[in-house]
Design a protein around this motif. Structure first.
Motif, mmCIF file in Angstrom:
data_model
loop_
_atom_site.group_PDB
_atom_site.id
_atom_site.type_symbol
_atom_site.label_atom_id
_atom_site.label_comp_id
_atom_site.label_asym_id
_atom_site.label_seq_id
_atom_site.Cartn_x
_atom_site.Cartn_y
_atom_site.Cartn_z
ATOM 1 N N ASP A 183 -4.003 -1.522 -5.803
ATOM 2 C CA ASP A 183 -3.476 -1.973 -4.504
ATOM 3 C C ASP A 183 -4.345 -3.133 -4.019
ATOM 4 O O ASP A 183 -5.556 -3.003 -3.896
ATOM 5 N N CYS A 184 -3.711 -4.276 -3.762
ATOM 6 C CA CYS A 184 -4.448 -5.511 -3.459
ATOM 7 C C CYS A 184 -4.439 -5.869 -1.980
ATOM 8 O O CYS A 184 -3.548 -5.476 -1.250
ATOM 9 N N ASN A 243 -6.802 0.887 3.178
ATOM 10 C CA ASN A 243 -5.644 1.655 3.668
ATOM 11 C C ASN A 243 -5.185 2.711 2.673
ATOM 12 O O ASN A 243 -4.772 3.803 3.066
ATOM 13 N N ASP A 276 -8.381 -3.276 -1.700
ATOM 14 C CA ASP A 276 -8.290 -3.932 -0.397
ATOM 15 C C ASP A 276 -9.441 -3.435 0.481
ATOM 16 O O ASP A 276 -9.552 -2.232 0.736
ATOM 17 N N THR A 308 0.832 -1.207 0.000
ATOM 18 C CA THR A 308 0.000 0.000 0.000
ATOM 19 C C THR A 308 0.867 1.256 0.000
ATOM 20 O O THR A 308 0.597 2.208 -0.745
#
Ligand code: ADP
Ligand code: MG
Length: 262
Positions: free
Chosen positions: A127-128, A45, A41, A18
Motif C-alpha cells: 500500500d503506497c 492507514n 505509507d 488503502t
C-alpha cells in the motif's frame, strides 16, 4: 511457495488504495492465500485499519537504509494467513533521506528479496502513499504487478492515462522492465448514478481484460470499518463491501494462479 508482489500505487489520494489493499489482503487470506500486507505509507492507514498500533522502529525505515531486515519487522494480525509489515511516521524520512542515495530505487526490492525467498507468503501487497515519490517508485521497482484503484468519477480515464504513462516510463527507464499492469479495481461505485456506470463502461472499453469484474460499491460500512481497526470482512461480513472484496479476491486468485504452489 513463490511470492507474487503487487503494488497499489497511484499518485492520487482518497481513491480507495488503502481500503483495497487492506480488504483485498484480508479476503485473500480468508481464502487460504498466505498474504503479507506491506504498509509503505508513512500515514500508516493500513496499519491502523488492521487494529495495529503505530510503534517507533516498527516500519521499513531501517531496512530501507540497510539497517535490520524486513523479515524481523513482520507481525501477525488478528486474521489467519494475514501478516503485516507496519508503517509509522519514521518512514516519512525515507522519502527525503533515500532520494539520490546510491541505488535508491532498488532499496525496497532488496529489502523484500529475503521475504520472498523465505517462501512464507504467496501474495505480497504494497500500500503506497498518495504521491509518486521515492517510496512509491521503490514499490514499482519491487513489484511484479501494478494494481490500480480507480475511483468511478468524472475524468477517471484521464487519471488512468497518467498512471499508465508512468508505468511505461518506469519500464523504459530500466527500473523494473518486467513490471506489468495486473488490473484495475473500480472503487466507490455509486449505484444510483448513471455517471458511475458510464465511467466503468469507458474504462472497460479502454482496457478490455484488465478491469476486474468485481466493482467496489460506495458504502458507509467500508469507511467505518477502519475506525474499529477491522477489515470489512470482520466488521460486516455479509455487507455489499465484503461481497465485492471477496469476489475481487476470487478474480485475483484466478488471474495470478495464487492457489497453485509455485
Ligand atoms: N468503497 C468505498 N465506499 C465508501 N468509502 C470509501 C470506499 N473506499 C474508500 N472509502 C473511504 O474514502 C477515504 C479514502 O479511501 P482510502 O482507501 O484511504 O484511499 P487512498 O488510500 O487512495 O488515499 C477513506 O476515508 C475511506 O474509508
Ligand atoms: Mg492510503
Amino acid at each position: 511457495m513463490r511470492s507474487v508482489i503487487f503494488t497499489i500505487a497511484n499518485q492520487k489520494g482518497g481513491v480507495g488504495k488503502t481500503t483495497t489493499a487492506v480488504n483485498l489482503s484480508a479476503a485473500l487470506a480468508e481464502k487460504g492465500v498466505r498474504t503479507l500486507l506491506v504498509d509503505l505509507d508513512p500515514q500508516a492507514n493500513a496499519t491502523s485499519a488492521l487494529g495495529i498500533e503505530k510503534r517507533e522502529g516498527a516500519s521499513l525505515y531501517g531496512p530501507l537504509r540497510g539497517e535490520g531486515t524486513a523479515i524481523e519487522k513482520i507481525v501477525p494480525t488478528a486474521y489467519r494467513n494475514l501478516f503485516l509489515l507496519p508503517s509509522e511516521e519514521d518512514l516519512a524520512a525515507s522519502e527525503i533521506e533515500l532520494a539520490g542515495a546510491e541505488g535508491y530505487l532498488g532499496r525496497l526490492q532488496a529489502a523484500l528479496a529475503p521475504v520472498r525467498e523465505s517462501g512464507q507468503y504467496r501474495a505480497i501487497i504494497i500500500d503506497c502513499p498518495p504521491s509518486l515519490g521515492v517510496l512509491s517508485m521503490n514499490s514499482l521497482a519491487a513489484a511484479d504487478y501494478l494494481l490500480i484503484a480507480l475511483q468511478c468519477e468524472y475524468l477517471a480515464l484521464e487519471g488512468l492515462g497518467q498512471i499508465l504513462r508512468n508505468l511505461d516510463r518506469i519500464k523504459q527507464a530500466g527500473v523494473n522492465p518486467s513490471l506489468e499492469l495486473g488490473g484495475v479495481v473500480m472503487t466507490m461505485f455509486d449505484t444510483r448514478t448513471k455517471l458511475a456506470r458510464q465511467v466503468v463502461e469507458e474504462v472497460r472499453k479502454h482496457l478490455p481484460d484488465r478491469v476486474f469484474e468485481s466493482v467496489i460499491p460506495r458504502t458507509i460500512r467500508l469507511s467505518e470499518a477502519p475506525s474499529f481497526g477491522q477489515t470489512i470482512l470482520a466488521y460486516d461480513p455479509l455487507s455489499p463491501g465484503s461481497t465485492a472484496y471477496r469476489n475481487l479476491a476470487k478474480e485475483v486468485i484466478a488471474r495470478f494462479d495464487l492457489k497453485s504452489a509455485s
